[in-house]
Design a protein around this motif. Structure first.
Motif, PDB file in Angstrom:
ATOM      1  N   LYS A  66      16.112  28.507  25.183  1.00 13.97           N
ATOM      2  CA  LYS A  66      16.573  27.382  24.363  1.00 13.97           C
ATOM      3  C   LYS A  66      16.688  26.114  25.215  1.00 13.97           C
ATOM      4  O   LYS A  66      16.264  25.034  24.816  1.00 13.97           O
ATOM      5  CB  LYS A  66      17.918  27.730  23.726  1.00 13.97           C
ATOM      6  CG  LYS A  66      18.457  26.675  22.801  1.00 13.97           C
ATOM      7  CD  LYS A  66      19.763  27.130  22.162  1.00 13.97           C
ATOM      8  CE  LYS A  66      20.326  26.049  21.278  1.00 13.97           C
ATOM      9  NZ  LYS A  66      21.598  26.451  20.676  1.00 13.97           N
ATOM     10  N   HIS A  67      17.252  26.264  26.406  1.00  9.93           N
ATOM     11  CA  HIS A  67      17.386  25.104  27.295  1.00  9.93           C
ATOM     12  C   HIS A  67      16.016  24.603  27.749  1.00  9.93           C
ATOM     13  O   HIS A  67      15.768  23.402  27.786  1.00  9.93           O
ATOM     14  CB  HIS A  67      18.251  25.455  28.507  1.00  9.93           C
ATOM     15  CG  HIS A  67      18.525  24.284  29.384  1.00  9.93           C
ATOM     16  ND1 HIS A  67      19.384  23.274  29.016  1.00  9.93           N
ATOM     17  CD2 HIS A  67      18.031  23.935  30.597  1.00  9.93           C
ATOM     18  CE1 HIS A  67      19.416  22.358  29.966  1.00  9.93           C
ATOM     19  NE2 HIS A  67      18.596  22.732  30.937  1.00  9.93           N
ATOM     20  N   LEU A  68      15.135  25.534  28.058  1.00 11.30           N
ATOM     21  CA  LEU A  68      13.797  25.158  28.491  1.00 11.30           C
ATOM     22  C   LEU A  68      13.057  24.396  27.394  1.00 11.30           C
ATOM     23  O   LEU A  68      12.388  23.405  27.658  1.00 11.30           O
ATOM     24  CB  LEU A  68      13.012  26.399  28.917  1.00 11.30           C
ATOM     25  CG  LEU A  68      11.607  26.166  29.457  1.00 11.30           C
ATOM     26  CD1 LEU A  68      11.616  25.199  30.630  1.00 11.30           C
ATOM     27  CD2 LEU A  68      10.986  27.492  29.860  1.00 11.30           C
ATOM     28  N   ARG A  69      13.192  24.843  26.153  1.00 12.22           N
ATOM     29  CA  ARG A  69      12.559  24.134  25.032  1.00 12.22           C
ATOM     30  C   ARG A  69      13.073  22.703  24.922  1.00 12.22           C
ATOM     31  O   ARG A  69      12.320  21.787  24.624  1.00 12.22           O
ATOM     32  CB  ARG A  69      12.804  24.875  23.726  1.00 12.22           C
ATOM     33  CG  ARG A  69      11.906  26.045  23.532  1.00 12.22           C
ATOM     34  CD  ARG A  69      12.029  26.646  22.136  1.00 12.22           C
ATOM     35  NE  ARG A  69      11.374  27.933  22.114  1.00 12.22           N
ATOM     36  CZ  ARG A  69      11.990  29.102  22.200  1.00 12.22           C
ATOM     37  NH1 ARG A  69      13.311  29.148  22.279  1.00 12.22           N
ATOM     38  NH2 ARG A  69      11.320  30.224  22.195  1.00 12.22           N
ATOM     39  N   SER A  70      14.361  22.509  25.181  1.00 14.86           N
ATOM     40  CA  SER A  70      14.922  21.158  25.084  1.00 14.86           C
ATOM     41  C   SER A  70      14.368  20.247  26.177  1.00 14.86           C
ATOM     42  O   SER A  70      14.242  19.040  25.974  1.00 14.86           O
ATOM     43  CB  SER A  70      16.451  21.200  25.161  1.00 14.86           C
ATOM     44  OG  SER A  70      16.895  21.478  26.472  1.00 14.86           O
ATOM     45  N   LEU A  71      14.021  20.823  27.326  1.00  8.83           N
ATOM     46  CA  LEU A  71      13.471  20.036  28.428  1.00  8.83           C
ATOM     47  C   LEU A  71      11.971  19.799  28.280  1.00  8.83           C
ATOM     48  O   LEU A  71      11.454  18.796  28.748  1.00  8.83           O
ATOM     49  CB  LEU A  71      13.721  20.744  29.763  1.00  8.83           C
ATOM     50  CG  LEU A  71      15.169  20.909  30.189  1.00  8.83           C
ATOM     51  CD1 LEU A  71      15.241  21.761  31.446  1.00  8.83           C
ATOM     52  CD2 LEU A  71      15.829  19.561  30.407  1.00  8.83           C
ATOM     53  N   ALA A  72      11.286  20.732  27.639  1.00  8.99           N
ATOM     54  CA  ALA A  72       9.826  20.685  27.557  1.00  8.99           C
ATOM     55  C   ALA A  72       9.347  20.185  26.200  1.00  8.99           C
ATOM     56  O   ALA A  72       8.223  20.476  25.804  1.00  8.99           O
ATOM     57  CB  ALA A  72       9.260  22.066  27.855  1.00  8.99           C
ATOM     58  N   ASP A  73      10.181  19.453  25.478  1.00  9.76           N
ATOM     59  CA  ASP A  73       9.819  18.924  24.161  1.00  9.76           C
ATOM     60  C   ASP A  73       9.289  20.004  23.224  1.00  9.76           C
ATOM     61  O   ASP A  73       8.297  19.798  22.521  1.00  9.76           O
ATOM     62  CB  ASP A  73       8.793  17.797  24.294  1.00  9.76           C
ATOM     63  CG  ASP A  73       9.356  16.589  25.021  1.00  9.76           C
ATOM     64  OD1 ASP A  73      10.556  16.322  24.857  1.00  9.76           O
ATOM     65  OD2 ASP A  73       8.597  15.937  25.751  1.00  9.76           O
ATOM     66  N   GLY A  74       9.916  21.170  23.249  1.00  9.93           N
ATOM     67  CA  GLY A  74       9.557  22.250  22.344  1.00  9.93           C
ATOM     68  C   GLY A  74       8.430  23.142  22.834  1.00  9.93           C
ATOM     69  O   GLY A  74       8.230  24.224  22.314  1.00  9.93           O
ATOM     70  N   GLU A  75       7.663  22.697  23.806  1.00  4.36           N
ATOM     71  CA  GLU A  75       6.571  23.512  24.335  1.00  4.36           C
ATOM     72  C   GLU A  75       7.089  24.344  25.502  1.00  4.36           C
ATOM     73  O   GLU A  75       7.494  23.809  26.524  1.00  4.36           O
ATOM     74  CB  GLU A  75       5.421  22.634  24.803  1.00  4.36           C
ATOM     75  CG  GLU A  75       4.729  21.907  23.684  1.00  4.36           C
ATOM     76  CD  GLU A  75       3.532  21.126  24.169  1.00  4.36           C
ATOM     77  OE1 GLU A  75       2.898  21.549  25.154  1.00  4.36           O
ATOM     78  OE2 GLU A  75       3.246  20.092  23.565  1.00  4.36           O
ATOM     79  N   VAL A  76       7.058  25.650  25.336  1.00  2.00           N
ATOM     80  CA  VAL A  76       7.572  26.536  26.369  1.00  2.00           C
ATOM     81  C   VAL A  76       6.405  27.037  27.213  1.00  2.00           C
ATOM     82  O   VAL A  76       5.366  27.430  26.681  1.00  2.00           O
ATOM     83  CB  VAL A  76       8.325  27.729  25.733  1.00  2.00           C
ATOM     84  CG1 VAL A  76       8.792  28.714  26.784  1.00  2.00           C
ATOM     85  CG2 VAL A  76       9.492  27.227  24.926  1.00  2.00           C
TER      86      VAL A  76
END
Length: 105
Positions: A66-76
């Motif tokens: 979830k945190h990674l998605r917030s940093l990567a503009d939804g692209e994991v």
């Protein structure tokens, strides 16, 4: 250079992973032992690949993703589970008494 973030609480497993990556890949490997440490590392630099140790709880994986998605503009980035490395799954050992004795022979 690509960045690989690994969450691996098992120290021997993490050491084997470090050795494999150092010998085989031209990437920067960041190894942490907890979801909290992974979030701190991601705040510094978003990884290209995320690796989860087999013992990382699903709820911790969800929090990290979830945190990674917030940093990567939804692209994991690619997310993988680290397999058992270097005999991490060994045959069960004989069980002894609580004092470590097997009884009289």
């Amino acid at each position: 250079m690509s960045v690989v973030l690994a969450i691996e609480p098992d120290s021997p497993q993490a050491d084997t992973l470090r050795q494999l990556v150092r010998e085989q890949l031209d990437v920067e490997l960041v190894v942490v032992t907890s979801a909290y440490a992974a979030i701190v590392a991601m705040n510094r630099q978003v990884p290209d690949v995320l690796l989860f140790g087999r013992s990382v709880a699903q709820r911790h994986q969800t929090t990290v993703l979830k945190h990674l998605r917030s940093l990567a503009d939804g692209e994991v980035p690619q997310v993988l589970t680290i397999p058992a490395l270097n005999g991490a799954e060994q045959a069960p050992q004989k069980k002894g008494s609580r004092f470590g004795f097997f009884g009289r022979q």
